[in-house]
Scaffold this motif. Sequence first.
Motif, short mmCIF file in Angstrom:
data_model
loop_
_atom_site.label_atom_id
_atom_site.label_comp_id
_atom_site.label_asym_id
_atom_site.label_seq_id
_atom_site.Cartn_x
_atom_site.Cartn_y
_atom_site.Cartn_z
N ASP A 277 0.81 -1.22 0.00
CA ASP A 277 0.00 0.00 0.00
C ASP A 277 0.85 1.27 0.00
OD1 ASP A 277 1.00 -0.06 2.56
OD2 ASP A 277 -0.95 -0.19 3.56
N GLY A 278 2.17 1.11 0.14
CA GLY A 278 3.03 2.27 0.12
C GLY A 278 3.66 2.55 -1.23
N VAL A 279 3.38 1.71 -2.22
CA VAL A 279 4.03 1.87 -3.53
C VAL A 279 3.04 2.02 -4.68
CG1 VAL A 279 6.06 0.56 -2.78
CG2 VAL A 279 4.18 -0.64 -3.92
N THR A 307 10.12 9.35 0.59
CA THR A 307 8.81 8.80 0.96
C THR A 307 8.89 7.28 1.12
OG1 THR A 307 7.71 10.59 -0.23
CG2 THR A 307 6.39 8.65 0.31
N LEU A 308 9.54 6.62 0.20
CA LEU A 308 9.66 5.16 0.28
C LEU A 308 10.50 4.74 1.47
CD1 LEU A 308 10.03 4.13 -3.48
CD2 LEU A 308 8.08 3.70 -1.97
N LEU A 309 11.53 5.53 1.80
CA LEU A 309 12.34 5.20 2.97
C LEU A 309 11.50 5.27 4.24
CD1 LEU A 309 15.68 7.04 2.09
CD2 LEU A 309 15.32 4.56 2.23
N ARG A 310 10.58 6.19 4.29
CA ARG A 310 9.71 6.29 5.47
C ARG A 310 8.71 5.13 5.52
NH1 ARG A 310 9.87 12.01 4.41
NH2 ARG A 310 7.94 11.87 3.17
N ALA A 311 8.46 4.49 4.38
CA ALA A 311 7.50 3.37 4.34
C ALA A 311 8.11 2.05 4.81
CB ALA A 311 6.96 3.21 2.92
N LEU A 312 9.43 2.01 4.99
CA LEU A 312 10.07 0.76 5.41
C LEU A 312 9.54 0.31 6.77
CD1 LEU A 312 13.78 1.50 4.39
CD2 LEU A 312 12.29 -0.26 3.40
N PRO A 313 9.34 -0.99 6.94
CA PRO A 313 8.80 -1.48 8.22
C PRO A 313 9.79 -1.44 9.37
CG PRO A 313 9.29 -3.31 6.75
CD PRO A 313 9.50 -2.06 5.95
N LEU A 314 11.09 -1.32 9.08
CA LEU A 314 12.11 -1.30 10.12
C LEU A 314 12.83 0.04 10.11
CD1 LEU A 314 13.72 -4.82 9.51
CD2 LEU A 314 11.92 -4.25 11.15
N SER A 315 13.51 0.33 11.20
CA SER A 315 14.35 1.51 11.26
C SER A 315 15.53 1.34 10.31
CB SER A 315 14.86 1.72 12.69
OG SER A 315 15.96 2.60 12.71
N ILE A 316 16.00 2.43 9.72
CA ILE A 316 17.16 2.38 8.81
C ILE A 316 18.35 1.72 9.48
CG2 ILE A 316 18.90 3.84 7.69
CD1 ILE A 316 16.49 3.68 6.02
#
Length: 362
Positions: A277-279, A307-316
């Motif tokens: 849902d984020g892409v 925006t896509l980096l913020r959609a990642l399920p884990l922390s960077i």
Amino acid sequence: MPNTDLPSEQAADFRRVLARWYKQHARPLPWRETRDPYRIWVSEVMLQQTRVNAVLEHYARFLRKFPTIVSLALAPEADVLAVWSGLGYYRRARMLHKAAQFITAELDGVLPSTSAELRKLPGIGEYTSAAIASIAFGESIAVVDGNVERVLLRLTGRPEQATSESKRFVADQAAAVVPQRRSGTNAPGDHNQAMMELGATICLPRGPLCLQCPVYDFCRTRGEHKTEAREKMRSRRVAYLLHQRKRGSAIEVMLHRRPTDASLMPGMYELPELPMDGVEEYTPTLRVRHSITNTNYYVEVFTADKTLLRALPLSIREYEWCRLGQLADLPLTGLARKVLRRLHLIASPGVRMPQPETMMRQ
């Protein structure tokens, strides 16, 4: 008494005709050109649930990296998984590694020569133990894989049934036709390879080449036999992130390492997965299809932005940065390796790598 449909005289004729065909038509495969038990063992493990063409490249690369049981035993597991990457079913690689360690530590580095002793090793079951024992050591024992089962069911006119009685019947049929070892030959090993070769090249699951079959006169089916309905392939759409950065003269790719206690592919590296849902509003950089067991994965890879980096399920911080030059030696999942090859971030065999400037993604 074994439950068989082939009289002993007919079984002898069948063996003779099959052996003559195999001698003339066997594919020239590298594991058929050696009597080294270790190399035969490696090939049999790789060939489980995997097509021959997919194994050839991996087999050569694996033996270049680990030419002996001892070299395999001494290698870190991550190195073994890296060389295995792309073949799938990674438990096979882990068990092969564990068995090599056991053989080195407990058996002076010598692979057992009987199916009964081979069964005691990690990851070696009934099929693999019989294959190694007959092909490498000449033990008179039948090898039954999917190809052999199909040949025997068609030969005897039986339908495919997932019952213990059917499995016993096939095992009895296979045992009835396997020859005894003769001095100066490896009749059992050659016979078992001939049975598997017949099923792989002539007695095909769909559209068997009956007019080319050497044992057509012995067959009661002469065509496709009744089979149980196969489970329908499922489809799943998944998305992954391609995030690169430049550090000095090196280019790095962000990867996720699966937990060591994960039920599937523990410790393997993959691209970071994105929620679908984020892409939805993005155009993928790459689309590929990847099949695993009974699922077709329709994979979309997206180039990173904020925006896509913020959609990642884990922390960077929970992801790892890996240099391009290190990727080929990492224990990557088969899907990750396929994607990175398609994006020219890992060289495919015979493909020249592009220069670093052309690989940068902003």
